[in-house]
Design a protein around this motif. Sequence first.
Motif, short mmCIF file in Angstrom:
data_model
loop_
_atom_site.label_atom_id
_atom_site.label_comp_id
_atom_site.label_asym_id
_atom_site.label_seq_id
_atom_site.Cartn_x
_atom_site.Cartn_y
_atom_site.Cartn_z
N HIS A 90 0.82 -1.21 0.00
CA HIS A 90 0.00 0.00 0.00
C HIS A 90 0.86 1.26 0.00
O HIS A 90 0.44 2.30 -0.51
N GLY B 146 0.57 3.94 -2.87
CA GLY B 146 0.25 5.32 -2.48
C GLY B 146 1.19 6.32 -3.13
O GLY B 146 0.76 7.34 -3.68
N THR C 279 -6.20 9.68 -2.73
CA THR C 279 -6.14 8.22 -2.67
C THR C 279 -4.74 7.77 -2.28
O THR C 279 -4.57 6.85 -1.46
N ASN D 139 -3.92 5.87 1.10
CA ASN D 139 -3.26 4.60 0.89
C ASN D 139 -2.02 4.46 1.76
O ASN D 139 -1.79 3.43 2.39
N LEU E 243 -3.72 -2.98 3.00
CA LEU E 243 -5.15 -2.91 2.79
C LEU E 243 -5.72 -4.32 2.75
O LEU E 243 -4.99 -5.30 2.61
N ASN F 283 -6.12 -2.99 -5.00
CA ASN F 283 -5.51 -1.66 -4.87
C ASN F 283 -4.62 -1.38 -6.07
O ASN F 283 -4.65 -0.30 -6.65
N THR G 43 -11.37 1.63 -4.99
CA THR G 43 -10.59 2.17 -3.89
C THR G 43 -11.45 2.39 -2.65
O THR G 43 -11.05 2.07 -1.53
#
Lengths: 702, 330
Positions: free
Chosen positions: A74, A78, A138, A142, A154, A160, A222
């Motif tokens: 993640h 991100g 997001t 994230n 996540l 993702n 998401t």
Amino acid sequence: MTHWADWMLGRLDWSALPFWDAIVDPTTKNIVNAIIASGAGAMVILGGLIVVGVLTWTRRWRWLWREWLTSPDHKKIGIMFIAIALVMLARAVIEAVFMRLQQAFGLDGGFLTADHFGQLFTTHGTIMVFFMAMPFLTGIINYVMPLQIGARDLSFPVMNSISLGLTAAGAAIVMVSLMLAPFSTGGWSGYPSFTESAANPGAGVDYWIWAVTLSTLSSTLTGINFAVTIYKQRAPGMSWLRLPLFTWTALCTSILMIFGMPPLTVATALLALDRYLDFHFFTADLGGNMMNYINLFWAFGHPEVYILILPAFGIFSEIFSTFSGKKLYGYGALVIATLAIAVLSFTVWLHHFFTMGQSAHINAIFGIATMLIGIPTGVKIYDWMLTMFRGRIRFSVPMIYAIGFIMLFVIGGLTGIILAVPSVDYQIHNSLFLVAHFHNMLIPGLLFGMLGGTNLWFSKAFGFRLEERWGRRAACCWIVGFMLAFFPLYALGVLGMPRRSVAFFEPAYLPWTVAAMVGAVIILVAMLCLLIQLWVSVRDRHANRVPGGDPWDGRSLEWSVSSPPPEYNFPVIPEVHSRDAYMRQKETGGGAHPRPDDYEDIEMPANSAMGPIFAITGFLLAFGLTWYQWWLVVAAGVAALIALIARGYVRDTTRLIPAAEVRRQHEAWLATLASLTPVTRADEQSAANRGLPASPIEGAVQ
Amino acid sequence: MFHPLFHLRTHSRYRHWSIGLLAIWLSGCSEHPISFLDPQGPIAAAQRHQLGVIIGLTSIVVLPVLILTPWLIVRYRYGSRSTYRPHWGFSKLADIVIWGIPCLVVVALAVVAWRGTLALDPYRPLSGSEDVKPLRVQVVGFDWKWLFIYPDQGIATVNELVVPVHRPLALKLTSASVMQGFFIPALGSQIDVMNRMVTQLHLEADNQGEFPGKNMQYNGKGFHHQHFVARVVDDSAFQNFVTRTRESGMTLGPRVFDRLMAQNTGRALVQSLEAPGADNATHEGDRRLRFGHLPANLFDDIVEHATPDWSSIKSGGTRNDASSSPEARP
């Protein structure tokens, strides 16, 4: 031969080149516009070539594939989301500067053609909402949210990655439209019947439809991912009312994504049916009604506003309490206010079209509902002020953004209330007043939040702090530039200047458009400052390293781990006993970094190529649909389907990190920590700050 | 009976001097009233008054933020000697104030919004100051010009709305193209116009003069040219305008209608119809056409997508539908 080419290329031909008009009809204006449009396209190509060149030169393709593109982590996803957001931000800001330049010279003319201007405001809006704001927030959620709730990833790491792929595909579609023009001129809201094939048969609207569709699908996935993660993955003891406020806003935003995004996916899908298969959902004849589109669009559009703003509210909550060295004031009220805003956001969509002719009672009710949102929002503002009250305010870069936000946002709130009164809205609807209002909410609100958050959490992600001086310059340029660029638009709106006008014939507008242009240039300077800040930070990274992981004397769990955190985030899942979990750990005698008795094997998701596969097939599908290259549509669609089915047969979806490895890494970090000298907040911005704050009891926050 | 506009109209009693000053400052360089800050009719005046009330009420919540935030960041800056309470995070009294005051303000705003919205509803007919019948005008938005049909007078104009002062206007509007927004800022509200749909708008002018009107909803590359002028004149000048247009106006026949339906600006339309007299016009808004003969029910036919009934044109004799010369202006 020609037949073969037609079959391959669909309706793509030479006229798609951005300089075609200038060749066919070489007027001065067409040549100027061709140079601008081709220059933009050339910059994208050049940028792409440089990236490819560097990757090849440094032999990093395999590394890129293995460590980034296929990573389910993640944190890396991100960062990639934020990278997309920053690239798209740069393009959309440059477009904004061109629009402001055009209007500064726009009395009776200007230098842009009406069509070019139409594409500029459409791509600017579409990019800023779907490919800057959405990936930015997001990306930050994230990165930060799993760390804040004490999770390792996540709930659906591969999904993702697919979300990232879909957003990347949409962004790429918008970028390709620079080289193979045109894009839509229908604005970011794409109202029919202007966007129907009768009025706009070209490829532009189709580009827009598929870019937005990819983005909304990505955001729906998401939203599901975030919400499930927050419901199911919280560390033991992390009860609802112990969640950090940023996580609360992330939860509300993801719920809004789940319910708010599908209406737009549906609206663009129905519009596509109208355009491709001669349906009549939104056409004027055969029973179609464009009002249905407008309602669907804003059933997405208004929750979207809060999808954008709530995470920023969460970031500001973290910033105000961290940099005031103080507990957040009114946590309960802030949670209630956030939830109230989330619920109310579904009840006000009609205020986007008070002028469409519905009864006055309906208008009045929606106007009042809109004002109700002002209450929780106002409470939040005062909660943040009371957080500063009796605190110790440090003017680090995130705090400058936050202070700029709080002062400017209330002005946007005031103009929002003005717009919410239907009888007054009848005077300023669709004028530049409206444009000024939503920029006043989204720049100081969303963008300052994201930039503040980036300054706050950058060191967590990369292990070194962002440089302060250039950061401050950027923040100040953003604040000043924003005021100069958008306050004049309020005046222009009150003077009746419509939005989306390429030129005007009223001399009274001129001083204001010139002032706004100066503001836009200052914003461009702010962008340059951001770039320099990043450059200087990377250059001086050794001086600004924060191996201790806690450079701001943070309060929530993300600061309790090393910077950058290990892949599995927490060697041992923490146990939470209160709000501000990490601050309490530091304050009570337990020690900030207890040595666990035992380590366990950690199961992490294995890499997957699903993200890149969906990025590529999604892009090709959208491209083929836009240009009527049906073979490409079928091929890409089948490839995506096969990949999806094949994924169901993959058995090695996880990877085990042995306990010994976890122990080795954690012990090494604890040893590093022991070698660091704790600093008080007075040295926060100096090179002495290695990410280990002096204990609060000894006056770290005095 | 007490007219709902009455309490909104008497804005001069309250003298919103700040708004007045703003108006002078903002529109000082303008020849014609271009904004509701310089209102020329009761609706626009009431809207300006409401704007002042709303700004005043909302400032109760907004001003403390603008004033107290600088004070807070100076007083509680790092290194100051003021009180420091890192664990303080709630006060009942403060919470009552920060929830209570915004709630009260929103209640007051809601009252203002409710009454104002009902009173200024664009669908609500205006009774007018004297016992006069409203002037009916049918408005059609084309790409990128406006057609004004006067059904009771049997005339029509392009990009020029001539109306008598102090007489309420009852507009019915539609679009022959995509969605547009009809707006005369100095007189009052804007309203959307849409294909196959009819919206309504009621306005009234208090002063004579020429006020710019425009389209607010983007509808393509000629959008910024879609201007018209609202010419407010006295009764005799209006009668004069009607008579002269009936006598010497052009005929709105199939050829003109095709040109109207095509995408073009007012200027291009005038040129394509070879109408003289528009050469000395300074900008698009001054390019206009007047029609003394037009099909019956043209507006309804446009709404219904039906072919206009060309046989119903009461022609003034041998007049070709595009060759007659425009008459002098009132």
